[in-house]
Design a protein around this motif. Structure first.
Motif, PDB file in Angstrom:
ATOM      1  N   ASP A   1     -36.954 -71.772   5.365  1.00  0.00           N
ATOM      2  CA  ASP A   1     -36.306 -72.883   4.686  1.00  0.00           C
ATOM      3  C   ASP A   1     -34.789 -72.715   4.765  1.00  0.00           C
ATOM      4  O   ASP A   1     -34.231 -71.718   4.296  1.00  0.00           O
ATOM      5  N   ALA A   2     -34.100 -73.701   5.334  1.00  0.00           N
ATOM      6  CA  ALA A   2     -32.666 -73.578   5.597  1.00  0.00           C
ATOM      7  C   ALA A   2     -31.855 -73.430   4.318  1.00  0.00           C
ATOM      8  O   ALA A   2     -30.881 -72.669   4.264  1.00  0.00           O
ATOM      9  N   ARG A   3     -32.238 -74.176   3.260  1.00  0.00           N
ATOM     10  CA  ARG A   3     -31.494 -74.092   2.009  1.00  0.00           C
ATOM     11  C   ARG A   3     -31.636 -72.703   1.378  1.00  0.00           C
ATOM     12  O   ARG A   3     -30.674 -72.145   0.848  1.00  0.00           O
ATOM     13  N   ALA A   4     -32.827 -72.143   1.443  1.00  0.00           N
ATOM     14  CA  ALA A   4     -33.050 -70.808   0.881  1.00  0.00           C
ATOM     15  C   ALA A   4     -32.294 -69.750   1.685  1.00  0.00           C
ATOM     16  O   ALA A   4     -31.714 -68.819   1.109  1.00  0.00           O
ATOM     17  N   VAL A   5     -32.319 -69.877   3.008  1.00  0.00           N
ATOM     18  CA  VAL A   5     -31.592 -68.939   3.856  1.00  0.00           C
ATOM     19  C   VAL A   5     -30.097 -69.006   3.551  1.00  0.00           C
ATOM     20  O   VAL A   5     -29.420 -67.972   3.424  1.00  0.00           O
ATOM     21  N   GLN A   6     -29.577 -70.213   3.411  1.00  0.00           N
ATOM     22  CA  GLN A   6     -28.154 -70.374   3.096  1.00  0.00           C
ATOM     23  C   GLN A   6     -27.830 -69.773   1.733  1.00  0.00           C
ATOM     24  O   GLN A   6     -26.806 -69.098   1.559  1.00  0.00           O
ATOM     25  N   ALA A   7     -28.713 -69.977   0.756  1.00  0.00           N
ATOM     26  CA  ALA A   7     -28.466 -69.465  -0.592  1.00  0.00           C
ATOM     27  C   ALA A   7     -28.471 -67.942  -0.621  1.00  0.00           C
ATOM     28  O   ALA A   7     -27.623 -67.318  -1.267  1.00  0.00           O
ATOM     29  N   ILE A   8     -29.424 -67.313   0.073  1.00  0.00           N
ATOM     30  CA  ILE A   8     -29.501 -65.852   0.055  1.00  0.00           C
ATOM     31  C   ILE A   8     -28.352 -65.242   0.848  1.00  0.00           C
ATOM     32  O   ILE A   8     -27.820 -64.182   0.489  1.00  0.00           O
ATOM     33  N   ARG A   9     -27.927 -65.945   1.896  1.00  0.00           N
ATOM     34  CA  ARG A   9     -26.783 -65.446   2.673  1.00  0.00           C
ATOM     35  C   ARG A   9     -25.513 -65.505   1.827  1.00  0.00           C
ATOM     36  O   ARG A   9     -24.699 -64.566   1.843  1.00  0.00           O
ATOM     37  N   GLN A  10     -25.339 -66.597   1.060  1.00  0.00           N
ATOM     38  CA  GLN A  10     -24.170 -66.709   0.195  1.00  0.00           C
ATOM     39  C   GLN A  10     -24.219 -65.678  -0.928  1.00  0.00           C
ATOM     40  O   GLN A  10     -23.200 -65.118  -1.315  1.00  0.00           O
ATOM     41  N   ALA A  11     -25.417 -65.406  -1.445  1.00  0.00           N
ATOM     42  CA  ALA A  11     -25.556 -64.354  -2.456  1.00  0.00           C
ATOM     43  C   ALA A  11     -25.087 -63.017  -1.880  1.00  0.00           C
ATOM     44  O   ALA A  11     -24.404 -62.237  -2.557  1.00  0.00           O
ATOM     45  N   GLY A  12     -25.434 -62.771  -0.611  1.00  0.00           N
ATOM     46  CA  GLY A  12     -24.972 -61.556   0.046  1.00  0.00           C
ATOM     47  C   GLY A  12     -23.463 -61.495   0.134  1.00  0.00           C
ATOM     48  O   GLY A  12     -22.852 -60.445  -0.093  1.00  0.00           O
ATOM     49  N   ARG A  13     -22.831 -62.622   0.439  1.00  0.00           N
ATOM     50  CA  ARG A  13     -21.359 -62.650   0.510  1.00  0.00           C
ATOM     51  C   ARG A  13     -20.746 -62.358  -0.855  1.00  0.00           C
ATOM     52  O   ARG A  13     -19.739 -61.634  -0.954  1.00  0.00           O
ATOM     53  N   ASP A  14     -21.326 -62.944  -1.906  1.00  0.00           N
ATOM     54  CA  ASP A  14     -20.799 -62.700  -3.249  1.00  0.00           C
ATOM     55  C   ASP A  14     -20.940 -61.224  -3.633  1.00  0.00           C
ATOM     56  O   ASP A  14     -20.023 -60.631  -4.222  1.00  0.00           O
ATOM     57  N   ILE A  15     -22.069 -60.643  -3.295  1.00  0.00           N
ATOM     58  CA  ILE A  15     -22.261 -59.216  -3.554  1.00  0.00           C
ATOM     59  C   ILE A  15     -21.274 -58.396  -2.721  1.00  0.00           C
ATOM     60  O   ILE A  15     -20.686 -57.417  -3.194  1.00  0.00           O
ATOM     61  N   GLY A  16     -21.071 -58.829  -1.486  1.00  0.00           N
ATOM     62  CA  GLY A  16     -20.111 -58.153  -0.611  1.00  0.00           C
ATOM     63  C   GLY A  16     -18.706 -58.158  -1.170  1.00  0.00           C
ATOM     64  O   GLY A  16     -17.946 -57.198  -0.989  1.00  0.00           O
TER      65      GLY A  16
ATOM     66  N   HIS B   1     -21.763 -57.733 -13.720  1.00  0.00           N
ATOM     67  CA  HIS B   1     -20.844 -58.406 -14.638  1.00  0.00           C
ATOM     68  C   HIS B   1     -19.387 -58.234 -14.230  1.00  0.00           C
ATOM     69  O   HIS B   1     -18.478 -58.288 -15.053  1.00  0.00           O
ATOM     70  N   VAL B   2     -19.200 -58.051 -12.908  1.00  0.00           N
ATOM     71  CA  VAL B   2     -17.875 -58.112 -12.307  1.00  0.00           C
ATOM     72  C   VAL B   2     -17.608 -59.553 -11.895  1.00  0.00           C
ATOM     73  O   VAL B   2     -18.472 -60.215 -11.315  1.00  0.00           O
ATOM     74  N   ARG B   3     -16.425 -60.042 -12.220  1.00  0.00           N
ATOM     75  CA  ARG B   3     -16.080 -61.430 -11.858  1.00  0.00           C
ATOM     76  C   ARG B   3     -15.858 -61.529 -10.358  1.00  0.00           C
ATOM     77  O   ARG B   3     -15.231 -60.663  -9.743  1.00  0.00           O
ATOM     78  N   VAL B   4     -16.379 -62.611  -9.760  1.00  0.00           N
ATOM     79  CA  VAL B   4     -16.251 -62.811  -8.318  1.00  0.00           C
ATOM     80  C   VAL B   4     -15.417 -64.062  -8.044  1.00  0.00           C
ATOM     81  O   VAL B   4     -15.343 -64.975  -8.882  1.00  0.00           O
TER      82      VAL B   4
ATOM     83  N   ILE C   1     -17.653 -65.470 -18.053  1.00  0.00           N
ATOM     84  CA  ILE C   1     -17.819 -66.476 -17.001  1.00  0.00           C
ATOM     85  C   ILE C   1     -17.505 -65.865 -15.642  1.00  0.00           C
ATOM     86  O   ILE C   1     -16.716 -64.932 -15.533  1.00  0.00           O
ATOM     87  N   GLY C   2     -18.152 -66.413 -14.619  1.00  0.00           N
ATOM     88  CA  GLY C   2     -17.853 -66.008 -13.246  1.00  0.00           C
ATOM     89  C   GLY C   2     -18.444 -64.688 -12.808  1.00  0.00           C
ATOM     90  O   GLY C   2     -18.023 -64.123 -11.798  1.00  0.00           O
ATOM     91  N   CYS C   3     -19.430 -64.166 -13.537  1.00  0.00           N
ATOM     92  CA  CYS C   3     -20.019 -62.868 -13.176  1.00  0.00           C
ATOM     93  C   CYS C   3     -20.862 -62.973 -11.908  1.00  0.00           C
ATOM     94  O   CYS C   3     -21.475 -64.005 -11.635  1.00  0.00           O
ATOM     95  N   LEU C   4     -20.919 -61.871 -11.165  1.00  0.00           N
ATOM     96  CA  LEU C   4     -21.714 -61.810  -9.941  1.00  0.00           C
ATOM     97  C   LEU C   4     -23.162 -62.182 -10.203  1.00  0.00           C
ATOM     98  O   LEU C   4     -23.766 -62.958  -9.452  1.00  0.00           O
ATOM     99  N   GLU C   5     -23.740 -61.653 -11.273  1.00  0.00           N
ATOM    100  CA  GLU C   5     -25.148 -61.913 -11.581  1.00  0.00           C
ATOM    101  C   GLU C   5     -25.417 -63.395 -11.814  1.00  0.00           C
ATOM    102  O   GLU C   5     -26.479 -63.909 -11.461  1.00  0.00           O
ATOM    103  N   ALA C   6     -24.439 -64.098 -12.383  1.00  0.00           N
ATOM    104  CA  ALA C   6     -24.614 -65.519 -12.686  1.00  0.00           C
ATOM    105  C   ALA C   6     -24.644 -66.368 -11.419  1.00  0.00           C
ATOM    106  O   ALA C   6     -25.085 -67.526 -11.453  1.00  0.00           O
ATOM    107  N   LEU C   7     -24.193 -65.797 -10.299  1.00  0.00           N
ATOM    108  CA  LEU C   7     -24.219 -66.519  -9.031  1.00  0.00           C
ATOM    109  C   LEU C   7     -25.268 -66.000  -8.062  1.00  0.00           C
ATOM    110  O   LEU C   7     -25.878 -66.777  -7.328  1.00  0.00           O
ATOM    111  N   ALA C   8     -25.471 -64.669  -8.068  1.00  0.00           N
ATOM    112  CA  ALA C   8     -26.290 -64.068  -7.022  1.00  0.00           C
ATOM    113  C   ALA C   8     -27.564 -63.416  -7.533  1.00  0.00           C
ATOM    114  O   ALA C   8     -28.368 -62.935  -6.721  1.00  0.00           O
ATOM    115  N   GLY C   9     -27.790 -63.381  -8.836  1.00  0.00           N
ATOM    116  CA  GLY C   9     -29.035 -62.846  -9.368  1.00  0.00           C
ATOM    117  C   GLY C   9     -30.188 -63.804  -9.113  1.00  0.00           C
ATOM    118  O   GLY C   9     -29.991 -64.997  -8.844  1.00  0.00           O
TER     119      GLY C   9
END
Length: 406
Positions: free
Chosen positions: A303-318, A249-252, A265-273
């Motif tokens: 799957d390219a879309r899934a790989v892209q999504a999980i990589r972006q989730a990693g960036r948001d967590i980062g 629940h940290v804003r990213v 709004i804008g919490c990490l979990e809402a984008l990368a959970g």
């Protein structure tokens, strides 16, 4: 509290139990055998005092003779070590839909295990009722009497007030708010019951078994929610109200106006959970993904879309972890949870941002690594929590005091 075993004339110490025996015991906790002379040298106590304290610990069954040391002339000196079989503990890890319980000795060695598909939203009576029945089953399998059970450690998938063991407004645990978990279990077992949230016990388990020399560690669970267990100075940091490490629940920066279930709004979990990734991938392909495992399977299929999504989730967590690195300077960040099974794609996104945005000195020796314990981290940590309580100086002194009235 650690209970003393029944005393017989042959096992009762000749003199009154020695106060301060815990000081000697803490030197023997690592399992390495030591002589009375070594213990005297390490503590600075007189040999007679050490001998009295060792006798007290032997009367409790916690210390046992361990052969003899090499002789320098005359009779070899006796060695003493922790007796891990003196008592047993139970570690229990509950998730949203699963339960895992183990019986272990005082070294943390597993003696018996039980797993069950179990929904946490069935409520405390049903879930803890299953737990007390399972403890009886494990004691039977391990051929251990209930009198040898010393403590029970429990991990729950929600915020917990560790001091009281009560869940506090847990979002996925209807009926659990402020339930007196220790009291419900103690109606069957009169032993200490320790309760914490799942990511804290995961941090304990991972660190104790796989990073024992590391005093500064973060364990990040990436699943439905995102949270961290923080170990600093070798001790778990829970914060004033037990909410330390609630990264989800940290804003990213990429959060924008995305609404989170917490109301902000804008919490990490809402984008990368996991639910956010499921929703995003379903929106792209009109798919029918439902769980974090579905996302992981899609990533593993390439799957390219899934790989892209999980990589972006990693960036948001980062983005969030870069701040944590600058603030608390861990030497190891361990990534676990169901989405961590996606492997290097998630870790690559995390590393990309952490190493770019954190201070160079803070990242010079920083490791970002996948969990070694995997889905066993929680139950291992619950066991560690129970053992640490049983073998704490306070518990040892209390057990020694019971010998005076035995």
């Amino acid at each position: 509290m650690l209970k003393s075993p029944p005393q017989t004339p042959s096992s009762r110490p000749a003199a009154s139990p020695a106060p301060g025996a815990s000081e000697v015991f803490q030197l023997l906790r690592d399992g390495r055998p030591r002589t009375r002379a070594e213990l005297a040298r390490l503590t600075g106590l007189a040999r007679s005092t050490v001998a009295s304290r060792v006798d007290t610990l032997m009367a409790l069954g916690l210390v046992t003779p361990d052969g003899g040391a090499a002789s320098t002339g005359g009779r070899p000196p006796s060695l003493f070590a922790l007796n891990p079989g003196a008592r047993v503990v139970v570690g229990a890890d509950f998730g949203a839909t699963h339960a895992r319980v183990i019986l272990a000795d005082l070294s943390g060695r597993e003696l018996a295990e039980e797993r069950q598909a179990l929904a946490i939203d069935e409520g405390p009576d049903a879930v803890l009722g299953w737990l007390v029945r399972t403890v009886a089953l494990l004691l039977e399998r391990g051929n251990r009497p209930v009198s040898e059970l010393a403590a029970i450690g429990i991990g729950l998938p929600g915020p917990v007030e560790h001091r009281t063991g009560r869940p506090i407004n847990p979002p996925i645990m209807p009926g659990w708010d402020r339930a007196d978990v220790p009291a419900l279990v103690q109606t069957r077992y009169d032993v200490p019951v320790l309760v914490d949230n799942d990511v804290n016990i995961m941090a304990l388990g991972e660190r104790s078994f796989f990073w024992p020399e590391t005093t500064e560690l973060m364990f990040v669970k990436v699943a439905t929610g995102i949270g961290a267990g923080i170990i600093s100075g070798g001790a778990l940091q829970r914060g004033a109200q037990g909410t330390a490490g609630d990264l989800g629940h940290v804003r990213v920066p990429r959060g924008g106006e995305v609404l989170c279930r917490c109301g902000n709004i804008g919490c990490l979990e809402a984008l990368a959970g996991a639910p956010a990734l499921v929703a995003a991938l379903n929106a792209q392909s009109a798919g029918e993904l439902g769980t974090s495992q579905d996302v992981v399977d899609l990533v593993r299929s390439g799957d390219a879309r899934a790989v892209q999504a999980i990589r972006q989730a990693g960036r948001d967590i980062g983005d969030v972890l870069a701040t944590c690195v600058n603030l608390i300077n861990p030497s190891v960040i361990v990534i676990g949870g169901s989405l961590a099974q996606a492997g290097e794609h998630l870790l690559a996104g995390i590393r990309e941002v952490v190493y770019r945005r954190s201070l160079p000195l803070a990242t010079e020796h920083l490791r970002v690594a996948p969990s070694v314990a995997g889905d066993r981290a929680g139950v291992m940590g619950a066991t560690v929590m129970a053992v640490d309580h049983v073998l704490s100086p306070e518990s040892i002194e209390a057990a020694c005091a019971t010998l005076t009235t035995a």
